[in-house]
Design a protein around this motif. Structure first.
Motif, PDB file in Angstrom:
ATOM      1  N   GLU A 179       0.821  -1.208   0.000  1.00  0.00           N
ATOM      2  CA  GLU A 179       0.000   0.000   0.000  1.00  0.00           C
ATOM      3  C   GLU A 179       0.859   1.263   0.000  1.00  0.00           C
ATOM      4  O   GLU A 179       0.502   2.266  -0.622  1.00  0.00           O
ATOM      5  CB  GLU A 179      -0.935  -0.022   1.211  1.00  0.00           C
ATOM      6  N   ASP A 180       1.999   1.218   0.684  1.00  0.00           N
ATOM      7  CA  ASP A 180       2.885   2.383   0.712  1.00  0.00           C
ATOM      8  C   ASP A 180       3.513   2.622  -0.658  1.00  0.00           C
ATOM      9  O   ASP A 180       3.696   3.761  -1.084  1.00  0.00           O
ATOM     10  CB  ASP A 180       3.970   2.170   1.770  1.00  0.00           C
ATOM     11  N   VAL A 181       3.856   1.536  -1.357  1.00  0.00           N
ATOM     12  CA  VAL A 181       4.495   1.676  -2.665  1.00  0.00           C
ATOM     13  C   VAL A 181       3.480   2.101  -3.723  1.00  0.00           C
ATOM     14  O   VAL A 181       3.743   3.004  -4.537  1.00  0.00           O
ATOM     15  CB  VAL A 181       5.191   0.356  -3.070  1.00  0.00           C
ATOM     16  N   THR A 182       2.295   1.462  -3.721  1.00  0.00           N
ATOM     17  CA  THR A 182       1.288   1.757  -4.745  1.00  0.00           C
ATOM     18  C   THR A 182       0.479   3.003  -4.436  1.00  0.00           C
ATOM     19  O   THR A 182      -0.124   3.583  -5.336  1.00  0.00           O
ATOM     20  CB  THR A 182       0.346   0.556  -4.903  1.00  0.00           C
ATOM     21  N   VAL A 203      18.490 -19.506   0.181  1.00  0.00           N
ATOM     22  CA  VAL A 203      19.534 -18.559  -0.176  1.00  0.00           C
ATOM     23  C   VAL A 203      19.233 -17.237   0.505  1.00  0.00           C
ATOM     24  O   VAL A 203      18.081 -16.895   0.750  1.00  0.00           O
ATOM     25  CB  VAL A 203      19.605 -18.380  -1.708  1.00  0.00           C
ATOM     26  N   SER A 204      20.290 -16.515   0.836  1.00  0.00           N
ATOM     27  CA  SER A 204      20.152 -15.196   1.445  1.00  0.00           C
ATOM     28  C   SER A 204      20.718 -14.168   0.483  1.00  0.00           C
ATOM     29  O   SER A 204      21.768 -14.388  -0.127  1.00  0.00           O
ATOM     30  CB  SER A 204      20.892 -15.124   2.790  1.00  0.00           C
ATOM     31  N   ARG A 205      20.055 -13.066   0.356  1.00  0.00           N
ATOM     32  CA  ARG A 205      20.521 -12.000  -0.521  1.00  0.00           C
ATOM     33  C   ARG A 205      19.950 -10.673  -0.022  1.00  0.00           C
ATOM     34  O   ARG A 205      18.959 -10.651   0.723  1.00  0.00           O
ATOM     35  CB  ARG A 205      20.110 -12.241  -1.966  1.00  0.00           C
ATOM     36  N   ARG A 206      20.585  -9.606  -0.433  1.00  0.00           N
ATOM     37  CA  ARG A 206      20.072  -8.262  -0.135  1.00  0.00           C
ATOM     38  C   ARG A 206      19.364  -7.730  -1.368  1.00  0.00           C
ATOM     39  O   ARG A 206      19.943  -7.701  -2.461  1.00  0.00           O
ATOM     40  CB  ARG A 206      21.204  -7.326   0.274  1.00  0.00           C
ATOM     41  N   VAL A 207      18.117  -7.352  -1.199  1.00  0.00           N
ATOM     42  CA  VAL A 207      17.292  -6.927  -2.335  1.00  0.00           C
ATOM     43  C   VAL A 207      16.684  -5.565  -2.029  1.00  0.00           C
ATOM     44  O   VAL A 207      16.591  -5.130  -0.876  1.00  0.00           O
ATOM     45  CB  VAL A 207      16.178  -7.951  -2.629  1.00  0.00           C
ATOM     46  N   GLN A 208      16.261  -4.908  -3.099  1.00  0.00           N
ATOM     47  CA  GLN A 208      15.643  -3.596  -3.001  1.00  0.00           C
ATOM     48  C   GLN A 208      14.209  -3.682  -3.485  1.00  0.00           C
ATOM     49  O   GLN A 208      13.895  -4.445  -4.419  1.00  0.00           O
ATOM     50  CB  GLN A 208      16.428  -2.574  -3.828  1.00  0.00           C
ATOM     51  N   VAL A 209      13.320  -2.898  -2.886  1.00  0.00           N
ATOM     52  CA  VAL A 209      11.911  -2.912  -3.276  1.00  0.00           C
ATOM     53  C   VAL A 209      11.780  -2.371  -4.692  1.00  0.00           C
ATOM     54  O   VAL A 209      12.358  -1.325  -5.033  1.00  0.00           O
ATOM     55  CB  VAL A 209      11.079  -2.080  -2.294  1.00  0.00           C
ATOM     56  N   LEU A 210      11.027  -3.096  -5.538  1.00  0.00           N
ATOM     57  CA  LEU A 210      10.853  -2.675  -6.921  1.00  0.00           C
ATOM     58  C   LEU A 210       9.939  -1.460  -6.999  1.00  0.00           C
ATOM     59  O   LEU A 210       8.947  -1.349  -6.263  1.00  0.00           O
ATOM     60  CB  LEU A 210      10.252  -3.826  -7.741  1.00  0.00           C
ATOM     61  N   ASN A 211      10.275  -0.544  -7.911  1.00  0.00           N
ATOM     62  CA  ASN A 211       9.443   0.643  -8.173  1.00  0.00           C
ATOM     63  C   ASN A 211       9.166   1.448  -6.908  1.00  0.00           C
ATOM     64  O   ASN A 211       8.059   1.960  -6.700  1.00  0.00           O
ATOM     65  CB  ASN A 211       8.114   0.236  -8.827  1.00  0.00           C
ATOM     66  N   ASP A 212      10.175   1.548  -6.060  1.00  0.00           N
ATOM     67  CA  ASP A 212      10.017   2.255  -4.783  1.00  0.00           C
ATOM     68  C   ASP A 212      10.821   3.549  -4.827  1.00  0.00           C
ATOM     69  O   ASP A 212      12.027   3.535  -5.090  1.00  0.00           O
ATOM     70  CB  ASP A 212      10.498   1.373  -3.629  1.00  0.00           C
ATOM     71  N   THR A 213      10.151   4.655  -4.566  1.00  0.00           N
ATOM     72  CA  THR A 213      10.843   5.955  -4.578  1.00  0.00           C
ATOM     73  C   THR A 213      11.673   6.168  -3.318  1.00  0.00           C
ATOM     74  O   THR A 213      12.523   7.061  -3.290  1.00  0.00           O
ATOM     75  CB  THR A 213       9.813   7.091  -4.712  1.00  0.00           C
ATOM     76  N   LYS A 214      11.440   5.372  -2.280  1.00  0.00           N
ATOM     77  CA  LYS A 214      12.173   5.543  -1.025  1.00  0.00           C
ATOM     78  C   LYS A 214      13.458   4.709  -0.975  1.00  0.00           C
ATOM     79  O   LYS A 214      14.210   4.820  -0.007  1.00  0.00           O
ATOM     80  CB  LYS A 214      11.278   5.166   0.162  1.00  0.00           C
TER      81      LYS A 214
END
Length: 510
Positions: A179-182, A203-214
């Motif tokens: 809801e915060d992203v959309t 598996v462990s990985r560091r990921v970023q939120v897609l289409n996120d302005t923050k």
């Protein structure tokens, strides 16, 4: 006969009555059972719940999510084909019947004016009487409530997705992030916030939120369970900021180290080279490829030995012992050595311990500093030799009355070395002059405040005869006092008999 007839009639009447009662009881029970078996039905208007049967409300209460529509659609999405859950198609069709896992049927009727009625039918549960122990059921419901509450209040994002990457379940944190992203209520099907890739699980990985302005970052870990991927993501913004600050700090240090004229070599706890600056290459002449290969400390020192950039050892054994001592001293505390190299250079090598067992070595070329120090010492030695070669006996007092220096001639004239302070020296002169009248004038002159005038007079020498003295002021409140033997005997006697006149004559001549 009459009695038998009455008994038979009464028995028949009782039988008819009992049958009627039995028939009425069955109808009542059937009505009650029919009333208890209510369907699971929902009535929505524009995705807002208007009414629901008791079983339907019980089902909604057990589902996670925010709105009733969202909870129901999310629950159905895990049991119906993904292509079936199309909200637009549901609202446009008059009547749809969907079939899912285990024979689950969902009947959706469009009643017009935005009204939708959904009815859920589970054939496996129809006419099935299942007896459950009350304590077991209570324990299961309590555990389910604990698990659901824990997941809904956790800051960790948790979700499940199928082999096609469609999100089939998510906790409250995931829904709130959607809801915060959309910028609106979480739609269904839920969008994917992360690109997990096709790597092995877990598996462990560091990921970023897609289409996120923050630009939010998460540490994500995935598992394969029952053909679906279960993922959990912890917020990692603070860690990312700390790592970025650390990288910027290291870059700043690297740029600073690159401009330093001092060679820097940092070895980790395993004694492997982790960091060096260009000055180390310039000072040691070692190849860049060798240093970037992260050699050990002793390999580094051995290469310095081969390049004749260490003090020439007597033998390899003594060299190894010397290097072991250097490493041990640098690990335990600050250690400084001066290396006089065969090529004539002089290096100052400083070892400093660092956290986690690391050790840093600083290589500083002090050849010019050593040359300057040697030159300065040579000039001081020359000045001292000239000072001692003078015929006059000289002593210098500081502003606080301490004796700063005296020459060899002073010791010879007064037959003893200079004292430590002016008071000590006056006491010595008082004894050696043996009541000489000129000594009082000298005492008075030394007790006066600093003046630009040059004072003079004469006192009796310890070995006989007279010594003329001359007192002048130096910078910083210091006093220079010189003694010279008086050559003329007549002048000696006159100065001894009239010391005040001799002092005045000296003032006029000065």
């Amino acid at each position: 006969m009459l009695v038998q007839f009455l008994i038979s009639f009464a028995a028949a009447a009782l039988a008819v009555g009992f049958l009627r009662l039995l028939t009425n009881g069955k109808k009542t029970t059937s009505v009650r059972l029919d009333r208890d078996l209510e369907p699971i039905a929902f009535l929505f208007k524009e995705q807002r719940l208007l009414d629901a049967t008791v079983p339907a409300r019980a089902l909604l209460a057990a589902l996670p999510g925010n709105s009733e529509w969202q909870r129901l659609i999310g629950w159905l999405a895990m049991r119906l084909p993904e292509s079936s859950i199309n909200v637009g198609a549901l609202e446009r069709s008059a009547r749809i019947v969907l079939t899912g896992q285990g024979g689950l049927r969902v009947k959706i009727e469009n009643l017009g004016d935005g009204h939708l009625r959904m009815t859920l039918v589970d054939p496996q549960a129809e006419s099935a009487g299942i007896v459950v122990d009350s304590l077991t059921l209570a324990a299961m419901e309590q555990e389910l409530q604990i698990l659901r509450s824990t997941m809904d209040h956790s800051p960790m994002l948790a979700w499940r997705q199928d082999a096609q990457g469609h999100v089939t379940w998510a906790n409250s944190a995931y829904l709130m992030t959607v809801e915060d992203v959309t910028g609106s209520e979480a739609p269904w099907p839920l969008p994917r916030l992360f690109e997990l890739g096709d790597g092995p699980k877990p598996v462990s990985r560091r990921v970023q939120v897609l289409n996120d302005t923050k630009n939010r970052w998460y540490d994500c870990r995935t598992h394969e369970i029952a053909g679906q991927t279960v993922a959990m993501a912890l917020p990692a913004d603070a860690t990312v900021r700390a790592e970025r600050s650390l990288r910027e700090f290291v870059q700043t240090l690297t740029k600073t180290f690159a401009d330093l004229p001092i060679g820097l070599a940092i070895f980790d706890r395993e004694r492997k080279l982790q960091l060096f600056n260009p000055a180390l290459i310039d000072l040691t002449g070692l190849a860049t490829g060798f240093l970037t290969s992260r050699p050990t400390l002793f390999a580094f020192l051995d290469r310095l030995r081969e390049a004749r950039m260490v003090p020439e050892p007597k033998d390899f054994r003594s060299w190894r012992q010397q290097m072991n001592s250097l490493e041990a001293a640098a690990s335990s505390g600050r250690h400084v050595e001066t290396w006089s190299l065969p090529g004539g250079q002089t290096y100052r090598v400083t070892g400093r311990p660092h956290p986690d067992g690391a050790v840093a070595f600083l290589f500083e070329d002090i050849t010019s500093e050593i040359s300057l120090t040697r030159k300065f010492r040579s000039e001081l030695s020359l000045g001292g030799d000239v000072f001692d070669a003078l015929d006059a006996a000289i002593i210098v007092f500081g502003a606080n009355g301490d004796v700063l220096l005296s020459n060899r001639r002073f010791t010879e004239v007064w037959e003893m070395p200079a004292g430590e302070t002016l008071d000590d020296q006056l006491a010595h002169w008082d004894i050696l002059c043996d009541g000489s009248p000129g000594f009082g004038v000298l005492r008075t002159a030394l007790s006066k405040s600093q003046t630009d005038q040059v004072l003079g007079g004469a006192v009796r020498a310890p070995s006989g005869g007279l010594l003329s003295w001359r007192l002048c002021s130096l910078s910083g409140g210091r006093l220079l006092l010189t003694f010279q033997p008086v050559v003329s005997v007549d002048t000696d006697l006159a100065a001894e008999e009239n010391p005040s006149d001799a002092m005045a004559a000296s003032d006029l001549s000065g």
